[in-house]
Design a protein around this motif. Structure first.
Motif, PDB file in Angstrom:
ATOM      1  N   ALA A  98      20.164  -0.033   3.514  1.00 20.77           N
ATOM      2  CA  ALA A  98      21.037   0.868   4.398  1.00 20.77           C
ATOM      3  C   ALA A  98      20.466   2.346   3.914  1.00 20.77           C
ATOM      4  O   ALA A  98      20.154   3.090   4.933  1.00 20.77           O
ATOM      5  CB  ALA A  98      22.314   0.851   4.431  1.00 20.77           C
ATOM      6  N   ASP A  99      20.388   2.709   2.672  1.00 18.20           N
ATOM      7  CA  ASP A  99      20.301   4.243   2.289  1.00 18.20           C
ATOM      8  C   ASP A  99      18.777   4.414   2.710  1.00 18.20           C
ATOM      9  O   ASP A  99      18.627   5.596   3.357  1.00 18.20           O
ATOM     10  CB  ASP A  99      20.353   4.268   0.971  1.00 18.20           C
ATOM     11  CG  ASP A  99      20.372   5.805   0.482  1.00 18.20           C
ATOM     12  OD1 ASP A  99      21.583   6.448   0.826  1.00 18.20           O
ATOM     13  OD2 ASP A  99      19.195   6.453   0.154  1.00 18.20           O
ATOM     14  N   ARG A 100      17.886   3.589   2.537  1.00 16.54           N
ATOM     15  CA  ARG A 100      16.384   3.696   3.005  1.00 16.54           C
ATOM     16  C   ARG A 100      16.399   3.866   4.409  1.00 16.54           C
ATOM     17  O   ARG A 100      15.592   4.596   4.860  1.00 16.54           O
ATOM     18  CB  ARG A 100      15.601   2.881   2.357  1.00 16.54           C
ATOM     19  CG  ARG A 100      14.053   3.034   2.831  1.00 16.54           C
ATOM     20  CD  ARG A 100      13.097   2.181   1.977  1.00 16.54           C
ATOM     21  NE  ARG A 100      13.413   0.936   2.090  1.00 16.54           N
ATOM     22  CZ  ARG A 100      12.799   0.117   2.907  1.00 16.54           C
ATOM     23  NH1 ARG A 100      11.961   0.475   4.044  1.00 16.54           N
ATOM     24  NH2 ARG A 100      13.066  -1.167   3.034  1.00 16.54           N
ATOM     25  N   ILE A 101      16.857   2.900   5.107  1.00 19.97           N
ATOM     26  CA  ILE A 101      16.664   2.986   6.609  1.00 19.97           C
ATOM     27  C   ILE A 101      17.201   4.102   7.319  1.00 19.97           C
ATOM     28  O   ILE A 101      16.658   4.788   8.134  1.00 19.97           O
ATOM     29  CB  ILE A 101      17.384   1.836   7.269  1.00 19.97           C
ATOM     30  CG1 ILE A 101      16.589   0.434   6.716  1.00 19.97           C
ATOM     31  CG2 ILE A 101      17.484   1.746   8.721  1.00 19.97           C
ATOM     32  CD1 ILE A 101      17.119  -0.880   7.209  1.00 19.97           C
ATOM     33  N   PHE A 102      18.543   4.565   6.915  1.00 17.78           N
ATOM     34  CA  PHE A 102      19.085   5.833   7.428  1.00 17.78           C
ATOM     35  C   PHE A 102      18.662   6.958   6.955  1.00 17.78           C
ATOM     36  O   PHE A 102      18.777   8.233   7.544  1.00 17.78           O
ATOM     37  CB  PHE A 102      20.732   5.599   7.245  1.00 17.78           C
ATOM     38  CG  PHE A 102      21.305   4.633   8.214  1.00 17.78           C
ATOM     39  CD1 PHE A 102      21.515   4.953   9.739  1.00 17.78           C
ATOM     40  CD2 PHE A 102      21.543   3.321   7.853  1.00 17.78           C
ATOM     41  CE1 PHE A 102      21.762   3.950  10.524  1.00 17.78           C
ATOM     42  CE2 PHE A 102      21.994   2.373   8.858  1.00 17.78           C
ATOM     43  CZ  PHE A 102      22.090   2.722   9.987  1.00 17.78           C
TER      44      PHE A 102
END
Length: 213
Positions: A98-102
């Motif tokens: 999630a962190d990388r994607i967002f």
């Protein structure tokens, strides 16, 4: 009720109509790696919750590995006859992406850092707050990718068969599957040896309910 035929001459509709589960394949057919990669690339275009992309694909084309898989799949010959078996796995820890994607959305100016933090915290809260949610999400989203993979294979002229009949515990052990992944299904891929048996379908009127039961 007669089959609805609007737009059935369109390419996508034709591909969907041509897709059938095939259990008998021509042996000795090699699918080029470029085409396997194209199938999986199209599969990864499937939608997923929060765009977490809860899938992993284990491509099995080595004959020794297929023989091992044949035993795990209770001796179903399609596993040995087909060109390649693609195991579709679901990621129960997809929230770790999630962190990388967002962050990519932040970098593109689509959302603010504060919005990103709110979304990521919400995702992690959902994953950490339930024992069943991560597994349910893994199966749901990996299945969407599996269907897209089958259609992409058909679009390239190959046939497939989704298989749920295999020993999942043995599969995990024999193929060294990391704990975070759950086996969702096996997909056999190859060139049909004979025309598949066309199964019957319930009518649209039987399958559809409008507004409420």
């Amino acid at each position: 009720m007669e089959k609805h035929d609007i737009k059935t001459d369109a390419g996508l509709f034709r591909t969907m109509e041509e897709r059938h589960s095939v259990k008998s394949y021509q042996t000795g057919v090699t699918i080029p790696d470029t085409e396997i990669r194209s199938m999986i690339e199209m599969a990864t275009e499937a939608p997923s919750s929060w765009n977490l992309q809860h899938w992993k694909f284990l491509v099995v084309d080595d004959e020794e590995q297929k023989e091992k898989l044949h035993r795990i799949a209770y001796g179903q010959n399609q596993v040995k006859e087909c060109s390649v078996v693609i195991a579709v796995l679901g990621d129960t820890k997809a929230n770790e992406h999630a962190d990388r994607i967002f962050q990519e959305a932040v970098d593109k100016g689509l959302i603010t850092e504060a919005v990103k933090e709110k979304i990521v915290n919400g995702i992690n809260g959902a994953y950490n707050g339930s024992e069943t949610f991560p597994r349910d999400e893994a199966f749901l989203n990996a299945s969407l990718a599996a269907m897209q993979l089958m259609l992409s294979a058909r679009g390239l002229g190959y046939d497939t068969c989704p298989m749920g009949g295999f020993d999942r515990e043995a599969f995990v052990e024999e193929f060294n599957v990391p704990e975070r992944y759950v086996p969702v299904m096996l997909l056999t891929v190859g060139v049909r040896a004979e025309e598949p048996r066309i199964s019957s379908r319930l009518s649209v009127d039987e399958a559809m309910v409008r507004n409420t039961f």
